[in-house]
Design a protein around this motif. Structure first.
Motif: not given
Ligand code: HEM
Ligand code: HEM
Ligand SMILES: [Fe+2]
Lengths: 447, 141
Positions: B40, B33-34, B43, B128-131, B29-30, B37-38, B25-26
């Motif tokens: 990139l 999702d990252v 950045l 950032v999309d923080l749910n 996500s990395l 949602q962030t 799952l990690s």
């Protein structure tokens, strides 16, 4: 005690008491600042006080764990520590690193990530230090006659704790990634491997204090640490709800973290059941108080108060408010502060040969510190709930809310005074025991 | 009744299985999702410089960001949206402690360039999309 080298544990405990006292001083500085009395702002701003407060906490707990390991491993393995001199060097160098870090925090020298404030160069010294510690422990286990479940669980907890320090030492440009891996340290420590350390120490204490058969106790130890990892690893998801990763964590984190209290419940039931089952009573009554106390209060602070804000629907509102501070205090105290106190209370008579098993000072220490901490928890809790409602539900501005809740910090400081008085009694008892000595070898009471 | 070796199997089995799922799952996500949602692509180096200032001054020792940090000073995830560039820069550059309602912030006295970097960091953080965090107040006063 049975082995001469166990004496080194005493000095780890003494250092832990010293650092705890300092931690409390910085706690008061923050309590007053929240009340509006920030006279020290120009010398010790809030962020300095906070970094010192939480880092001292972690360091005195680690010193307590290390001391406990240096005491337990020789006894379980039936083998003197392989190198006592190195253990003393390890203690002194650990303290030196700590002092440098704390001085640094007063000079704006830090890494600025919550709980992981220690600057990177010092991190490496911590790594070397912990490797030395693990080397001594593992070599002793390896050379020893016996490898008991208790000692293996304890050693496993210590090894994993060391490994999990590493993800906190990677540099990320992205705040989300930073947070993601910060939790591999913070969450997987307190809701994972530290519970192994706690479980190992608890099992050792129960074997010694209740006289229940080792096989029975160690079987339940496996069940407890099994529940810990089964829930706690995926429970990390409760910190991933709102940091910029996917919604899958709302489900995974919600379900598994709701199961985390089971491990603490099991620990509480286990301790009480073994206490009832044991036919003999060890004369060290205070050690029994602390041992049962930690089993119960860890369930309240970590289990129940953790559960209170772990569902995503609730956490959306309480995330990053004083509600978290409420839980943080009773969880850290109930689980890890108190297990260290339990162990010290058990070990001191054996290390020094003085049997202060049930003294007035000792009783006062137990009741004042615990009632004080429960009061502090209530004060943080009331402030937190009011903050959540006013700030997150009605949209009142942060500063205005803080002024509304200032009075709860008066309640906090009063309860903290009771807590600190209890700790003072504990430290007075600590000194009354005197130094560890060789006459204490082989004379401890056993069941 | 459960035996000790069954208990051990429960411990080892549970640990290995949940840890494997956690790593999977990690990883997902990395890698998935990252980047989304962030944002990139936004950045920039300036944002990274801002993050570095955020850390080397331990701003998290008083404030929270993404709801993480200390509870002495305001949540800053949406500060760019709430206050705008001018207000933020004033708080960062002043030589005397900024103290709305009497609670003091450290007077960092940042240079204009440093303050601009921090503002860029806040702007990126705010996007950032923080749910859904932070929640919108829904009780009327
Ligand atoms: C002894 C065990 C535990 C300790 C020492 C502990 C301590 C803490 C601390 C210090 C924090 C703040 C962390 C930070 O913001 O960096 C925290 C957060 C949290 N803990 Fe625990 N905890 C424990 C067990 C648990 C358990 C068993 C649960 C759930 C059932 C839980 C649920 C939470 C949640 C949901 C948060 C996030 C709060 C927020 O969103 O601000 N904790 N814990
Ligand atoms: C005299 C006693 C104490 C006082 C007055 C005190 C006060 C405080 C205050 C005001 C904060 C900062 C909250 C904020 O960010 O605004 C804090 C943080 C913290 N303290 Fe204490 N404290 C005391 C003792 C302790 C003890 C004994 C422990 C652990 C066993 C502890 C563990 C913590 C932790 C884990 C945090 C971080 C909480 C979080 O980030 O959620 N404190 N304390
Ligand atoms: Fe957690």
């Amino acid at each position: 005690m049975k082995y001469q080298s166990q004496k080194v544990a005493y000095w780890f405990f003494a250092a832990a008491m010293l650092l705890l006292s300092l931690q409390i001083v910085y706690g008061f500085i923050m309590g007053f600042a929240h009340m509006g009395y920030d006279g020290l702002h120009s010398v010790i701003p809030f962020n300095t006080a906070r970094a010192v407060h939480t880092n001292l906490l972690v360091v005195w707990l680690l010193l307590g764990f290390m001391g406990a390991a240096y005491y337990i491993i020789p006894e379980e393995a039936q083998q003197e520590l392989v190198n006592v001199k190195l253990a003393y060097i390890q203690l002194i160098s650990f303290l030196l690193v700590g002092v440098v870090a704390i001085v640094g925090y007063h000079l704006n020298y830090w890494e600025g990530r919550k709980f992981l404030e220690i600057p990177r160069p010092l991190d490496w010294l911590v790594v070397v230090n912990v490797l030395t510690f693990l080397g001594i422990i593992l070599a002793t286990l390896y050379k020893g006659k016996k490898r008991t479940t208790t000692s293996m669980v304890l050693a496993m907890g210590l090894v994993f704790a060391a490994l999990l320090y590493l993800p906190g030492m990677v540099w990320f440009d992205n705040q989300t990634m930073d947070s993601f891996f910060r939790w591999w340290v913070v969450h997987l420590w307190v809701e994972g491997v530290w519970e192994l350390i706690m479980g190992g120490i608890l099992a050792f204490l129960l074997i010694k204090l209740t006289g229940v058969d080792r096989e029975v106790i160690e079987k339940w130890l496996y069940v407890i640490v099994g529940l810990t990892f089964l829930s706690g690893i995926l429970g990390t998801g409760h910190h991933y709800y709102y940091i910029g990763v996917g919604k899958i964590w709302l489900i995974i984190g919600g379900i598994f973290s709701m199961m985390e209290p089971l491990a603490f419940l099991a620990m509480a039931l286990f301790a009480v059941a073994m206490y009832r089952k044991g036919e003999k009573r060890h004369p060290n009554k205070l050690a029994l108080y602390w041992t049962l106390g930690t089993a119960v209060l860890s369930f309240v602070g970590a289990g129940l108060l953790g559960m209170a804000h772990t569902l995503p629907q609730v956490n959306m509102y309480t995330h990053g408010t004083l509600v978290t501070a409420m839980h943080g205090h009773l969880a850290f105290w109930g689980a890890y502060g108190m297990i260290v106190f339990s162990f010290i209370t058990f070990a001191l008579p054996n290390l020094t040969g003085r049997k202060l098993y049930d003294t007035v000072n000792g009783q006062l220490a137990f009741w004042l510190s615990n009632i004080g901490m429960l009061g502090m928890t209530a004060a943080f809790g009331v402030a937190g709930v009011a903050q959540v409602y006013l700030e997150r539900k009605t949209g009142l501005e942060f500063g205005a809310v803080q002024q509304e809740i200032e009075v709860h910090f008066l309640v906090l400081v009063l309860n903290a005074t009771m807590f600190a008085t209890g700790i003072t009694f504990y430290i007075i008892e600590f000194f009354r025991y005197g130094r560890p000595n060789n006459e204490a070898i082989g004379v401890e009471e056993t069941l | 009744m459960l035996s000790k070796s069954q208990a051990r199997t429960f411990f080892l089995g549970g640990t290995i299985v949940t840890f494997a799922i956690f790593l999977g799952l990690s990883w997902n996500s990395l890698s998935n999702d990252v980047p989304k949602q962030t944002n990139l692509q936004n950045l920039t180096e300036q944002v990274v410089r801002g993050k570095h200032l955020w850390e080397s001054n331990n701003c998290m020792g008083c404030h929270t960001i993404f709801g993480e940090g200390a509870y002495y000073a305001p949540e800053l995830t949406k500060v760019f949206e709430r206050r705008g560039e001018g207000y933020i820069k004033a708080a960062l550059m002043t030589q005397t402690p900024w103290a709305p309602r009497g609670r003091k912030m450290v007077a960092y006295g940042f240079s204009d360039a440093e303050a601009t970097d921090l503002v860029a960091f806040f702007k990126w953080v705010g996007e950032v999309d923080l749910n859904g965090f932070p929640p919108k107040p829904d009780v009327s006063r």
